[in-house]
Design a protein around this motif. Structure first.
Motif, PDB file in Angstrom:
ATOM      1  N   LEU A 162      53.037  32.424  42.120  1.00  0.00           N
ATOM      2  CA  LEU A 162      51.797  32.805  41.823  1.00  0.00           C
ATOM      3  C   LEU A 162      51.541  34.078  41.292  1.00  0.00           C
ATOM      4  O   LEU A 162      51.732  34.968  42.053  1.00  0.00           O
ATOM      5  CB  LEU A 162      50.911  32.289  42.848  1.00  0.00           C
ATOM      6  N   TRP A 163      50.940  34.313  40.094  1.00  0.00           N
ATOM      7  CA  TRP A 163      50.294  35.623  39.680  1.00  0.00           C
ATOM      8  C   TRP A 163      48.777  35.229  39.601  1.00  0.00           C
ATOM      9  O   TRP A 163      48.492  34.577  38.760  1.00  0.00           O
ATOM     10  CB  TRP A 163      51.169  36.021  38.314  1.00  0.00           C
ATOM     11  N   LEU A 164      48.040  36.064  40.290  1.00  0.00           N
ATOM     12  CA  LEU A 164      46.619  35.925  40.066  1.00  0.00           C
ATOM     13  C   LEU A 164      45.903  37.182  39.989  1.00  0.00           C
ATOM     14  O   LEU A 164      46.256  37.979  40.941  1.00  0.00           O
ATOM     15  CB  LEU A 164      46.385  35.207  41.427  1.00  0.00           C
ATOM     16  N   ASN A 165      44.954  37.285  39.039  1.00  0.00           N
ATOM     17  CA  ASN A 165      44.411  38.533  38.918  1.00  0.00           C
ATOM     18  C   ASN A 165      42.962  38.746  38.581  1.00  0.00           C
ATOM     19  O   ASN A 165      42.265  37.484  38.012  1.00  0.00           O
ATOM     20  CB  ASN A 165      44.957  39.565  37.803  1.00  0.00           C
ATOM     21  N   SER A 166      42.152  39.377  39.034  1.00  0.00           N
ATOM     22  CA  SER A 166      40.808  39.770  38.335  1.00  0.00           C
ATOM     23  C   SER A 166      40.835  40.472  37.136  1.00  0.00           C
ATOM     24  O   SER A 166      41.821  41.350  36.965  1.00  0.00           O
ATOM     25  CB  SER A 166      39.918  40.458  39.449  1.00  0.00           C
ATOM     26  N   THR A 167      40.040  40.438  36.319  1.00  0.00           N
ATOM     27  CA  THR A 167      40.156  40.953  35.009  1.00  0.00           C
ATOM     28  C   THR A 167      38.758  41.493  34.712  1.00  0.00           C
ATOM     29  O   THR A 167      37.483  40.916  34.540  1.00  0.00           O
ATOM     30  CB  THR A 167      40.614  39.986  33.818  1.00  0.00           C
ATOM     31  N   GLN A 168      38.606  42.690  33.781  1.00  0.00           N
ATOM     32  CA  GLN A 168      37.409  43.189  33.233  1.00  0.00           C
ATOM     33  C   GLN A 168      37.963  43.648  31.738  1.00  0.00           C
ATOM     34  O   GLN A 168      37.190  44.678  31.263  1.00  0.00           O
ATOM     35  CB  GLN A 168      37.046  44.435  34.178  1.00  0.00           C
ATOM     36  N   VAL A 169      39.048  43.223  31.216  1.00  0.00           N
ATOM     37  CA  VAL A 169      39.524  43.459  29.925  1.00  0.00           C
ATOM     38  C   VAL A 169      38.300  43.320  28.942  1.00  0.00           C
ATOM     39  O   VAL A 169      38.191  43.920  28.137  1.00  0.00           O
ATOM     40  CB  VAL A 169      40.855  42.834  29.518  1.00  0.00           C
ATOM     41  N   ASP A 170      37.905  42.139  28.974  1.00  0.00           N
ATOM     42  CA  ASP A 170      36.662  41.849  28.128  1.00  0.00           C
ATOM     43  C   ASP A 170      35.096  41.985  28.618  1.00  0.00           C
ATOM     44  O   ASP A 170      34.421  42.321  27.674  1.00  0.00           O
ATOM     45  CB  ASP A 170      36.958  40.193  27.778  1.00  0.00           C
ATOM     46  N   MET A 171      34.930  42.030  29.904  1.00  0.00           N
ATOM     47  CA  MET A 171      33.672  42.494  30.256  1.00  0.00           C
ATOM     48  C   MET A 171      33.483  42.566  31.693  1.00  0.00           C
ATOM     49  O   MET A 171      34.646  42.142  32.239  1.00  0.00           O
ATOM     50  CB  MET A 171      32.648  41.183  30.178  1.00  0.00           C
ATOM     51  N   PHE A 172      32.735  43.225  32.175  1.00  0.00           N
ATOM     52  CA  PHE A 172      32.403  43.636  33.659  1.00  0.00           C
ATOM     53  C   PHE A 172      31.286  42.719  33.883  1.00  0.00           C
ATOM     54  O   PHE A 172      30.329  43.070  33.501  1.00  0.00           O
ATOM     55  CB  PHE A 172      32.487  45.015  33.894  1.00  0.00           C
ATOM     56  N   SER A 173      31.459  41.796  34.997  1.00  0.00           N
ATOM     57  CA  SER A 173      30.355  40.605  35.365  1.00  0.00           C
ATOM     58  C   SER A 173      30.370  40.577  36.675  1.00  0.00           C
ATOM     59  O   SER A 173      30.817  41.045  37.475  1.00  0.00           O
ATOM     60  CB  SER A 173      30.338  39.610  34.292  1.00  0.00           C
ATOM     61  N   ALA A 174      29.950  39.116  37.162  1.00  0.00           N
ATOM     62  CA  ALA A 174      29.581  38.818  38.318  1.00  0.00           C
ATOM     63  C   ALA A 174      30.962  39.075  39.148  1.00  0.00           C
ATOM     64  O   ALA A 174      32.128  38.940  38.726  1.00  0.00           O
ATOM     65  CB  ALA A 174      29.542  37.266  38.532  1.00  0.00           C
ATOM     66  N   PRO A 175      30.635  39.792  40.223  1.00  0.00           N
ATOM     67  CA  PRO A 175      31.788  40.659  41.249  1.00  0.00           C
ATOM     68  C   PRO A 175      32.483  39.398  41.728  1.00  0.00           C
ATOM     69  O   PRO A 175      32.072  38.512  42.323  1.00  0.00           O
ATOM     70  CB  PRO A 175      31.320  41.705  41.936  1.00  0.00           C
ATOM     71  N   TYR A 176      34.019  39.643  41.998  1.00  0.00           N
ATOM     72  CA  TYR A 176      34.608  38.630  42.616  1.00  0.00           C
ATOM     73  C   TYR A 176      35.927  39.310  43.029  1.00  0.00           C
ATOM     74  O   TYR A 176      36.453  40.406  42.513  1.00  0.00           O
ATOM     75  CB  TYR A 176      35.116  37.276  41.900  1.00  0.00           C
ATOM     76  N   SER A 177      36.992  39.011  43.911  1.00  0.00           N
ATOM     77  CA  SER A 177      38.047  39.380  44.229  1.00  0.00           C
ATOM     78  C   SER A 177      39.120  38.230  44.329  1.00  0.00           C
ATOM     79  O   SER A 177      38.642  36.762  44.430  1.00  0.00           O
ATOM     80  CB  SER A 177      38.142  40.053  45.683  1.00  0.00           C
ATOM     81  N   VAL A 178      40.565  38.469  44.222  1.00  0.00           N
ATOM     82  CA  VAL A 178      41.354  37.324  44.279  1.00  0.00           C
ATOM     83  C   VAL A 178      42.281  37.703  45.480  1.00  0.00           C
ATOM     84  O   VAL A 178      42.628  38.857  45.953  1.00  0.00           O
ATOM     85  CB  VAL A 178      42.012  37.088  43.025  1.00  0.00           C
ATOM     86  N   GLY A 179      43.312  36.496  45.925  1.00  0.00           N
ATOM     87  CA  GLY A 179      44.248  36.785  47.085  1.00  0.00           C
ATOM     88  C   GLY A 179      45.031  35.717  47.085  1.00  0.00           C
ATOM     89  O   GLY A 179      44.967  34.831  46.449  1.00  0.00           O
ATOM     90  N   VAL A 180      46.142  36.066  47.814  1.00  0.00           N
ATOM     91  CA  VAL A 180      47.089  34.885  48.110  1.00  0.00           C
ATOM     92  C   VAL A 180      47.480  35.018  49.451  1.00  0.00           C
ATOM     93  O   VAL A 180      47.607  35.981  50.020  1.00  0.00           O
ATOM     94  CB  VAL A 180      48.437  35.148  47.139  1.00  0.00           C
TER      95      VAL A 180
END
Length: 401
Positions: A162-180
């Motif tokens: 699994l590869w899982l990321n948070s992204t702001q490449v297009d916009m910075f919006s509703a905050p969240y975090s990811v994990g495995v």
């Protein structure tokens, strides 16, 4: 190469009418002969946002076993998109009811390369063209999702993990975090903002002269919806086209009289390329002195989008050099360090002409990591988790304050 391919695909694939075609989020990652990962794994979604609106979740992307585009339901079952039309036709309702504030729910995600969207209060509007799925493009003021508060994460699940990321490449919006969660029960996470970081990042943009405050989009009821990336800021006129000219001109001037050394592969320190500007063009030579690629002086769009005059094909020469240049321009380190990429982040964003959007976001990340531009993974500064044998994926919707 997976991170590079994923971010690059996102950066170049999103336009006013974004189509999820066969190449979007393609990984290029080889799978082992025997799968160590089951066909689906659980994704735990935790709503710590503190918001009372109904939450909707979507899992959209490419089925890796067939290359078909579609969506997955809460059980992880894949549903291919029906044929679209011209003009675009409504897509089937792929929404999954998300957990209420303070609650968690678990769904299953299949072997996919795609996006997990989530929206507050309203379902997102997706349509289908003859070329695929039209995704939200809120830089377009007529986009039907323009006034919806939403965000998304990106992931690839295949036989290699699994590869899982948070992204702001297009916009910075509703905050969240990811994990495995690993097979041993331990967890790795990223993408979490510091306490108060959401408002602090927006405040930084508001306080930055030169049009950066214009990136922020607000709904008529006063709700801040997002800050657009500077690439979309250029497209919408929020930022002037000349916003990076001064820095780019200084870089071109410096390397007309000195050499920029690029070592693009961390596992191949002996592979180096040498850049010098001649006749307005930056030419890169290899260790034998042969010119291997050349770059015209980039404009702001090329810098912020890591495309155009900084195009990065998926090869072993121009692409790796270009992504290193792109990172150096966005982080404004090309004048202070003639050996790229930088080994640490202490000197990032210190020039007055820089990617202030990326500066604001990275400064408010608890671990300093983010995907604030397409090649933010250069030097491993990206908000990505990976595990070769994941037992569970984690998506946490974080507080806005």
């Amino acid at each position: 190469m997976l991170r590079t391919l994923k971010r690059r695909a996102t950066a170049i694939g999103l336009g006013i009418a974004t189509v999820l075609g066969g190449s979007l989020l393609a990984t290029g990652v080889p799978s082992p002969a025997h799968a160590a990962v089951p066909d689906t794994i659980p994704l735990q979604i935790t709503n710590n946002s503190g918001r009372g609106e109904q939450l909707y979740v979507y899992n959209l992307g490419t089925q890796l076993s067939t290359g078909r585009q579609g969506w997955a339901d809460a059980s992880g079952t894949f549903h291919p998109w029906p044929a679209g039309g011209n003009p675009p036709t409504p897509a089937p309702d792929a929404s999954i009811t998300g957990p209420a504030a303070g609650r968690s729910t678990t769904v299953r995600i299949p072997k996919f390369s795609g996006r997990i969207y989530f929206s507050y209060g309203q379902k997102l509007v997706f349509k289908l063209t003859t070329g695929g799925l039209v995704q939200p493009a809120v830089q377009n003021p007529t986009d039907p999702n323009r006034n919806i508060l939403f965000n998304w994460s990106e992931y690839t699940l295949n036989d290699a993990g699994l590869w899982l990321n948070s992204t702001q490449v297009d916009m910075f919006s509703a905050p969240y975090s990811v994990g495995v969660r690993r097979a041993d029960g331990g967890t790795t996470s990223t993408g979490k903002l510091k306490s108060g970081g959401y408002n602090a990042a927006l405040s930084t943009l508001r306080g930055q002269s030169g049009g950066w405050a214009n990136l922020i989009q607000t709904r008529s009821d006063g709700t801040v919806l997002r800050a657009l990336s500077p690439l979309y800021g250029l497209e919408t006129g929020a930022l002037p086209a000349s916003v990076m000219d001064d820095y780019v001109n200084r870089v071109w001037q410096k390397y007309a009289g000195s050499t920029l050394t690029v070592t693009p592969f961390t596992d191949q320190p002996g592979v180096k390329y040498y850049g010098r500007v001649s006749g307005g063009v930056m030419n890169f030579t290899n260790s034998a002195g042969a010119v291997v690629t050349s770059f015209q002086k980039p404009d702001a769009s090329s810098v912020f989008g890591c495309h155009g005059k900084l195009d990065a094909p998926n090869d072993q020469v121009r692409g790796p050099i270009s992504r290193t240049l792109c990172a150096g321009f966005n982080r404004s380190t090309l004048l202070t360090n003639p050996s790229q990429p930088d080994s640490g982040s202490a000197d990032f964003y210190r020039d007055g002409v820089t990617n202030h959007y990326a500066r604001a976001i990275h400064a408010q990340m608890a671990d300093g990591k983010a995907y604030a531009f397409a090649f933010d993974d250069v030097g491993n500064h990206e908000s990505l988790v990976h595990d070769g044998n994941p037992s569970q994926a984690l998506l946490t919707l974080d507080p806005f304050n």
